[in-house]
Write an enzyme that holds these catalytic residues in place. Structure first.
Site, PDB file in Angstrom:
ATOM      1  N   PRO A 126       0.817  -1.219   0.000  1.00 23.13           N
ATOM      2  CG  PRO A 126      -0.969  -1.615   1.466  1.00 23.13           C
ATOM      3  CD  PRO A 126       0.329  -2.205   0.988  1.00 23.13           C
ATOM      4  CB  SER A 130       7.413   4.284  -7.779  1.00 17.80           C
ATOM      5  OG  SER A 130       6.352   4.367  -8.709  1.00 17.80           O
ATOM      6  CB  ILE A 155      -1.193  -9.091  -5.733  1.00 18.95           C
ATOM      7  CG1 ILE A 155      -0.392  -8.260  -4.717  1.00 18.95           C
ATOM      8  CG2 ILE A 155      -0.463 -10.371  -6.132  1.00 18.95           C
ATOM      9  CD1 ILE A 155       0.882  -7.597  -5.252  1.00 18.95           C
ATOM     10  N   GLY A 337     -16.202   7.406 -33.948  1.00 17.90           N
ATOM     11  CA  GLY A 337     -17.135   8.459 -33.532  1.00 17.90           C
ATOM     12  C   GLY A 337     -17.892   8.018 -32.295  1.00 17.90           C
ATOM     13  N   GLY A 338     -19.164   8.382 -32.212  1.00 26.22           N
ATOM     14  CA  GLY A 338     -19.983   8.061 -31.029  1.00 26.22           C
ATOM     15  C   GLY A 338     -20.033   6.571 -30.746  1.00 26.22           C
ATOM     16  CD  GLU A 361       5.049  -6.992 -14.541  1.00 28.74           C
ATOM     17  OE1 GLU A 361       6.055  -7.021 -15.247  1.00 28.74           O
ATOM     18  OE2 GLU A 361       4.315  -7.980 -14.334  1.00 28.74           O
ATOM     19  CB  SER A 364       5.255   6.453 -17.868  1.00 26.40           C
ATOM     20  OG  SER A 364       4.445   5.680 -18.727  1.00 26.40           O
TER      21      SER A 364
HETATM   22  C1  LIG Z   1      12.838   3.034  -9.117  1.00 27.69           C
HETATM   23  C2  LIG Z   1      13.780   1.865  -8.987  1.00 27.69           C
HETATM   24  C3  LIG Z   1      14.474   1.573 -10.311  1.00 27.69           C
HETATM   25  C4  LIG Z   1      14.830   2.246  -7.958  1.00 27.69           C
HETATM   26  O1  LIG Z   1      15.629   1.154  -7.655  1.00 27.69           O
HETATM   27  P1  LIG Z   1      16.656   1.230  -6.444  1.00 27.69           P
HETATM   28  O2  LIG Z   1      17.553   2.428  -6.618  1.00 27.69           O
HETATM   29  O3  LIG Z   1      15.940   1.157  -5.148  1.00 27.69           O
HETATM   30  O4  LIG Z   1      17.475  -0.098  -6.596  1.00 27.69           O
HETATM   31  P2  LIG Z   1      18.969  -0.312  -7.127  1.00 27.69           P
HETATM   32  O5  LIG Z   1      19.896   0.142  -6.060  1.00 27.69           O
HETATM   33  O6  LIG Z   1      19.135   0.230  -8.482  1.00 27.69           O
HETATM   34  O7  LIG Z   1      19.030  -1.906  -7.226  1.00 27.69           O
HETATM   35  C5  LIG Z   1      18.956  -2.726  -6.033  1.00 27.69           C
HETATM   36  C6  LIG Z   1      19.741  -4.012  -6.301  1.00 27.69           C
HETATM   37  O8  LIG Z   1      19.122  -4.747  -7.381  1.00 27.69           O
HETATM   38  C7  LIG Z   1      20.056  -4.863  -8.477  1.00 27.69           C
HETATM   39  N1  LIG Z   1      19.311  -4.667  -9.720  1.00 27.69           N
HETATM   40  C8  LIG Z   1      18.545  -3.617 -10.033  1.00 27.69           C
HETATM   41  N2  LIG Z   1      18.020  -3.763 -11.241  1.00 27.69           N
HETATM   42  C9  LIG Z   1      18.499  -4.948 -11.694  1.00 27.69           C
HETATM   43  C10 LIG Z   1      18.354  -5.664 -12.905  1.00 27.69           C
HETATM   44  N3  LIG Z   1      17.566  -5.200 -13.860  1.00 27.69           N
HETATM   45  N4  LIG Z   1      18.988  -6.843 -13.038  1.00 27.69           N
HETATM   46  C11 LIG Z   1      19.769  -7.337 -12.055  1.00 27.69           C
HETATM   47  N5  LIG Z   1      19.943  -6.705 -10.879  1.00 27.69           N
HETATM   48  C12 LIG Z   1      19.332  -5.532 -10.728  1.00 27.69           C
HETATM   49  C13 LIG Z   1      21.070  -3.758  -8.280  1.00 27.69           C
HETATM   50  O9  LIG Z   1      22.308  -4.073  -8.883  1.00 27.69           O
HETATM   51  C14 LIG Z   1      21.160  -3.720  -6.765  1.00 27.69           C
HETATM   52  O10 LIG Z   1      21.959  -4.815  -6.300  1.00 27.69           O
HETATM   53  P3  LIG Z   1      23.424  -4.536  -5.695  1.00 27.69           P
HETATM   54  O11 LIG Z   1      23.219  -3.585  -4.548  1.00 27.69           O
HETATM   55  O12 LIG Z   1      24.196  -3.909  -6.804  1.00 27.69           O
HETATM   56  O13 LIG Z   1      23.913  -5.886  -5.290  1.00 27.69           O
HETATM   57  C15 LIG Z   1      13.071   0.601  -8.494  1.00 27.69           C
HETATM   58  O14 LIG Z   1      12.605   0.807  -7.180  1.00 27.69           O
HETATM   59  C16 LIG Z   1      11.933   0.216  -9.400  1.00 27.69           C
HETATM   60  O15 LIG Z   1      12.119  -0.374 -10.451  1.00 27.69           O
HETATM   61  N6  LIG Z   1      10.704   0.523  -8.954  1.00 27.69           N
HETATM   62  C17 LIG Z   1       9.499   0.098  -9.607  1.00 27.69           C
HETATM   63  C18 LIG Z   1       9.029  -1.163  -8.987  1.00 27.69           C
HETATM   64  C19 LIG Z   1       7.935  -1.818  -9.780  1.00 27.69           C
HETATM   65  O16 LIG Z   1       8.008  -1.956 -10.975  1.00 27.69           O
HETATM   66  N7  LIG Z   1       6.913  -2.276  -9.057  1.00 27.69           N
HETATM   67  C20 LIG Z   1       5.825  -2.994  -9.627  1.00 27.69           C
HETATM   68  C21 LIG Z   1       5.880  -4.399  -9.122  1.00 27.69           C
HETATM   69  S1  LIG Z   1       4.630  -5.387  -9.763  1.00 27.69           S
HETATM   70  C22 LIG Z   1       3.788  -5.995  -8.401  1.00 27.69           C
HETATM   71  O17 LIG Z   1       4.238  -5.991  -7.328  1.00 27.69           O
HETATM   72  C23 LIG Z   1       2.454  -6.570  -8.578  1.00 27.69           C
HETATM   73  C24 LIG Z   1       1.744  -6.099  -9.761  1.00 27.69           C
HETATM   74  S2  LIG Z   1       1.635  -7.343 -10.879  1.00 27.69           S
HETATM   75  O18 LIG Z   1       0.775  -8.305 -10.528  1.00 27.69           O
HETATM   76  O19 LIG Z   1       2.606  -7.338 -11.819  1.00 27.69           O
END
Ligand SMILES: CC(C)(COP(=O)(O)OP(=O)(O)OC[C@H]1O[C@@H](n2cnc3c(N)ncnc32)[C@H](O)[C@@H]1OP(=O)(O)O)[C@@H](O)C(=O)NCCC(=O)NCCSC(=O)CCS(=O)O
Length: 375
Positions: A126, A130, A155, A337-338, A361, A364
Site C-alpha cells: 500500500p 515505485s 497483486i 465516432g460516437g 510493473e 512511465s
Molecule cells: C525506481 C527503482 C528503479 C529504484 O531502484 P533502487 O535504486 O531502489 O534499486 P537499485 O539500487 O538500483 O538496485 C537494487 C539491487 O538490485 C540490483 N538490480 C537492479 N536492477 C536490476 C536488474 N535489472 N537486473 C539485475 N539486478 C538488478 C542492483 O544491482 C542492486 O543490487 P546490488 O546492490 O548492486 O547488489 C526501483 O525501485 C523500481 O524499479 N521501482 C518500480 C518497482 C515496480 O516496478 N513495481 C511494480 C511491481 S509489480 C507488483 O508488485 C504486482 C503487480 S503485478 O501483478 O505485476
C-alpha cells in the site's frame, strides 16, 4: 526485425488459438468479471504458459522473441487474459527458473508450465509502489520456518492464482540488502485476500489486496539467499516489462484493426470514411506507431535472449509502447465516432484495458528513472 520460421510458426499458432478461443468471449468475461480459467487451461495444455520454462521442468523453452510475439497475439484477443499470462510467465515463473533450488524447480515449475497452477508476483505494498525498496512486510525466521506479516497491493491473480512470489524484509537494518523472496502457495494458512479491487478495465483479471497474518512458511520456500530479494525482483521486472510492452502492441493492434475495418465500411459524405484523408492519415499514424513499438519490443527481447544488457531497452519499450497504446486506442475510438464510446464495439473495452500498462510493473516515470540512469 526479420523473424525466423519457428518464430512465425509460434506466432501464427497463438494467433489462431487466440482468435478462435479467446477473442469471442473477451467482452462477456469483461462484463461478468469472469476469470478465464478454462481458456488458461487450454493455453497451458498447448504449452503457452510454460514458454519461458526449460523443457526438463515441463516447459516449452521458446525464445523471448517468440514469447513476445505470443503475448501480442493473446493481448490482441483479450488484454486481461494477456496480463494474467504475462505476470504468470515472467515474474511468476522466471524467478523460480533463475533463482530456484532443484527441489523448488521440481515442485513448482511443471505445474506452472502446464497451467495447472497460475503464478503471481507480490512486491508492491500500500505504501511501497515505485519505491520498491520501501517494503514493510516482515519475514521473521522462526526455527525451520519464516513468519510473514504485512500487506500487499495490486497483486494480479492474488485470488485466482496458486503460487505467488512474495518479497519481504528479513533484516530491517540492512536496507536494500535486507529484502528476501519467498515462494508462497496461496493455500498457505495466514494468506488472506482482503479485497479484489474494482477497476477501470481488465475486469476478468483479479487485482488484489493481500494480507499475511503470521503466515508460517517453511524455510525451504525462501527463493535465493537472504537479502537477495530486491535483486530478484528488479531483474525479473526487467523481463516483465518486455511482456507488458508486447501486450500494449497487441491491444493497440486490435483497436487499430477494428478502426480500419470500420473506416472501410462506414460511409459519410458519399464515400467510406477511409477515403477521407483525415481518417486515412490517422490510421497511417496509428499503424506506424504500432510497428515502431513492436520493433522496440522485439529488439529488447532479442537482446535479453542473447544474454546482453537490455535494462534500458526494456524500459524504453515499455514506456513507448504503453503511451503509444493509449494514444492509438483513443484514435481508434475517434475513428468510430460516437459508436466508439459504446460497449457494443471492442475499442471501448480495449481503451479501458490498456490504460494500466502505463502504471503496473513500473510506471512511465519509473521507466524514465531507469532510462535516465543509463544515459
Ligand atoms: C525506481 C527503482 C528503479 C529504484 O531502484 P533502487 O535504486 O531502489 O534499486 P537499485 O539500487 O538500483 O538496485 C537494487 C539491487 O538490485 C540490483 N538490480 C537492479 N536492477 C536490476 C536488474 N535489472 N537486473 C539485475 N539486478 C538488478 C542492483 O544491482 C542492486 O543490487 P546490488 O546492490 O548492486 O547488489 C526501483 O525501485 C523500481 O524499479 N521501482 C518500480 C518497482 C515496480 O516496478 N513495481 C511494480 C511491481 S509489480 C507488483 O508488485 C504486482 C503487480 S503485478 O501483478 O505485476
Amino acid at each position: 526485425m526479420i523473424l525466423t520460421e519457428t518464430q512465425v510458426a509460434i506466432r501464427d499458432a497463438v494467433r489462431a488459438f487466440a482468435s478462435e478461443r479467446l477473442a469471442p468471449g473477451a467482452a462477456a468475461r469483461d462484463r461478468e468479471h469472469r476469470f478465464p480459467g478454462a481458456e488458461l487451461k487450454e493455453l497451458g495444455s498447448l504449452g503457452f504458459l510454460g514458454m519461458l520454462v526449460p523443457e526438463d521442468h515441463g516447459g516449452s523453452a521458446t525464445d523471448l522473441v517468440s514469447y513476445a510475439l505470443a503475448l501480442e497475439e493473446i493481448a490482441a484477443a483479450d488484454g486481461a487474459c494477456s496480463t494474467i499470462v504475462s505476470v504468470h510467465s515472467s515474474v511468476g515463473c522466471m524467478p523460480i527458473v533463475k533463482f530456484g533450488t532443484q527441489a523448488q524447480k521440481e515442485r513448482f515449475l511443471p505445474k506452472l508450465a502446464s497451467g495447472e497452477w497460475i503464478g503471481g508476483f507480490a512486491l508492491t505494498e500500500p505504501q511501497a509502489g515505485s519505491d520498491a525498496a520501501a517494503l514493510r512486510t516482515r519475514a521473521r525466521r522462526d526455527g525451520d520456518h519464516y513468519v510473514l506479516s504485512g500487506a500487499k497491493q495490486f497483486i494480479t491473480s492474488g485470488k485466482n492464482g496458486d503460487v505467488i512470489i512474495v518479497f519481504a524484509v528479513t533484516d530491517p537494518d540492512a536496507g536494500k540488502k535486507g529484502i528476501s523472496a519467498f515462494i508462497v502457495p496461496t493455500d498457505t494458512p495466514g494468506y488472506e485476500v482482503v479485497r479484489v479491487e474494482e477497476k477501470l478495465g481488465q475486469h476478468s483479471s483479479d487485482t488484489c489486496q493481500l494480507a499475511f497474518n503470521d503466515m508460517r512458511l517453511p524455510a525451504d520456500l525462501r527463493l535465493g539467499a537472504e537479502g537477495e530479494g530486491l535483486k530478484i525482483a528488479l531483474s525479473n521486472l526487467e523481463g516483465g516489462r518486455i511482456g507488458i510492452a508486447s501486450q500494449c502492441v497487441g491491444m493497440a493492434r486490435a483497436a487499430f484493426e477494428a478502426a480500419r475495418t470500420y473506416a472501410k465500411e462506414r460511409v459519410t459524405f458519399g464515400k467510406p470514411i477511409m477515403e477521407h484523408q483525415a481518417v486515412a492519415f490517422r490510421l497511417a499514424d496509428m499503424a506506424t506507431r504500432i510497428e515502431a513499438a513492436r520493433q522496440m519490443v522485439l529488439h529488447a527481447a532479442a537482446l535479453r535472449e542473447a544474454g546482453l544488457p537490455c535494462l534500458t531497452e526494456a524500459s524504453m519499450a515499455k514506456l513507448f509502447a504503453s503511451e503509444m497504446a493509449e494514444q492509438v486506442c483513443s484514435a481508434a475510438i475517434q475513428t468510430f465516432g460516437g459508436y466508439g464510446y459504446l460497449a457494443d464495439f471492442p475499442v471501448e473495452r480495449i481503451y479501458r484495458d490498456v490504460r494500466v500498462c502505463q502504471i503496473y510493473e513500473g510506471t512511465s516515470d519509473v521507466q524514465r528513472i531507469v532510462i535516465s540512469r543509463g544515459l
